[in-house]
Design an enzyme around this catalytic site. Structure first.
Site, PDB file in Angstrom:
ATOM      1  CE1 TYR A  71      36.141  -5.036  32.654  1.00  0.00           C
ATOM      2  CE2 TYR A  71      34.596  -5.030  33.529  1.00  0.00           C
ATOM      3  CZ  TYR A  71      35.706  -4.724  33.227  1.00  0.00           C
ATOM      4  OH  TYR A  71      36.424  -3.680  34.103  1.00  0.00           O
ATOM      5  CE  LYS A  90      51.547  -5.815  26.370  1.00  0.00           C
ATOM      6  NZ  LYS A  90      52.561  -4.862  26.780  1.00  0.00           N
ATOM      7  CG  ASP A 118      53.120  -2.104  27.996  1.00  0.00           C
ATOM      8  OD1 ASP A 118      52.831  -1.864  26.864  1.00  0.00           O
ATOM      9  OD2 ASP A 118      53.781  -2.766  28.045  1.00  0.00           O
ATOM     10  CG  ASP A 138      37.843  -1.247  35.515  1.00  0.00           C
ATOM     11  OD1 ASP A 138      37.055  -0.066  35.781  1.00  0.00           O
ATOM     12  OD2 ASP A 138      38.238  -3.129  36.097  1.00  0.00           O
TER      13      ASP A 138
END
Ligand code: NAI
Length: 340
Positions: free
Chosen positions: A125, A172, A206, A230
């Site tokens: 962002y 991640k 994931d 988000d």
């Protein structure tokens, strides 16, 4: 009894409908709040103001708290998100989203009670996107040690105060070794040095999402960087009945803006069918925040009256369409007011 001034931002799309309904319920519950209505988003543009008017920002600084309806952000072009601007300008670095089953809203899982803490100021962002050459574009993911440490400390402190037993970081860092790696290092450091009493867990996002939809009750507090927070917020909303029932708060060191997780829902805007509950639950969070920060138990009592009213209404089958009922926005607000 003192009255607390709070900014009310109706926002765009379903925003004016759900904020009007929530305001009616708060008035009926005799919540000690005086609303200062200010604009942001397309609603502000339509009144000849800036997208994020300085007077709205100033009023939030003055009052300390705001209840905000959603603001539309155009997809694939146009202006940058008003919501992101607001969070950055006011340094509202922690997004808090409690996700719980509600009585009267049966879903696939019982006993879901988790809270999402999302870093609200950086990551993808950053707003730094550009075209490198024809057909090649890039977006910059920014992580700073200051912001990663700040959100980790905030999350662990929240867990400690609220009796949460476990913090799980979704990341991640196997792929984004530097940025997500920093997020992990800061989280580990805060756990080890400041909150070793709280269980700490790391999970590649994931696999974490798969585990969430298999059994969300194995999680307690989820700590995530901005974009993951988000996406995972909406996923978690789906576990407990959808976006109509998940509230949120954007919190900084001095200021707090309360808003639902959902957006402006253009597909149902103006039809009078939106569920105002997520925004109302955000208002309940605001009342509890005022009770804590201003030491005013009348705010907590109003919050409890509203919670009890919506619990009873839902248990009586009085629901909006997104929850399988047949009530419109205003009729649902009426059902709560009857029970206050
Ligand atoms: P959305 O959350 O507005 O809607 C997704 C789906 O959920 C739609 O089918 C909608 O009808 C439904 N829904 C959402 N809130 C509901 C409610 N209270 N009652 C019943 N159904 C509800 O997400 P979408 O469509 O991706 O985004 C629409 C706009 O909202 C975009 O411009 C987006 O940028 C903006 N947005 C703003 C946010 C904010 O102001 N904090 C947060 C998320 C999106």
């Amino acid at each position: 009894m003192s009255v607390h001034q709070a900014v009310l931002i109706p926002g765009d799309g379903i925003g004016p409908e759900v904020t009007a309904a929530a305001k009616r319920v708060l008035i009926a519950a005799e919540a000690p709040v005086a609303w200062m209505e200010r604009q942001a988003g397309i609603a502000a543009l339509e009144r000849g103001r800036d997208l994020m008017p300085e007077e709205t920002i100033e009023e939030i600084r003055r009052c300390g708290v705001a209840l905000k309806g959603p603001c539309t952000t155009p997809v694939g072009g146009g202006f940058t998100s008003v919501n992101v601007q607001l969070r950055k300008k006011l340094n509202l670095y922690a997004a808090v989203r409690p996700v719980r089953n509600l009585r009267g809203v049966p879903t696939r899982f019982d006993g879901v009670d988790l809270v999402i803490i999302r870093e609200n100021t950086e990551g993808l962002y950053s707003g730094v996107e550009n075209q490198v050459t024809d057909g090649v574009v890039m977006s910059m993911k920014v992580a700073t040690e200051v912001a990663c440490t700040r959100i980790a400390r905030w999350a662990f402190r929240y867990a400690n105060r609220r009796g949460r037993r476990k913090v799980t970081v979704f990341h991640k860092a196997n792929i984004m070794k530097v940025t997500d790696g920093l997020f992990l290092r800061c989280s580990r450091m805060i756990h080890e040095q400041e909150y070793p009493n709280i269980e700490y867990q790391e999970m590649i996002i994931d696999a974490g999402c798969m585990k969430l939809v298999q059994d969300p009750t194995q999680f307690d507090l989820l700590l995530l960087e901005n974009l993951y927070g988000d996406v995972v917020s909406d996923l978690c909303a789906g576990l407990v009945g959808g976006l109509g029932v998940v509230p949120g708060a954007n919190i900084g060191d001095e200021l707090a803006v309360f808003e639902a997780v959902h957006g402006s829902a253009p597909d149902i805007a103006g039809k009078g069918v939106a569920n105002p509950l997520a925004l109302l639950m955000s208002a309940v969070m605001m009342l509890n925040h005022l009770a804590d920060t201003c030491k005013d138990e009348s705010c907590r009592a109003a919050a409890e009256r509203i919670k009890s009213a919506y619990d009873r209404a839902l248990a009586d089958g009085r629901k909006t369409r997104d929850l399988g009922g047949d009530l419109g926005t205003e009729a649902f607000a009426d059902a709560l007011i009857e029970r206050l």
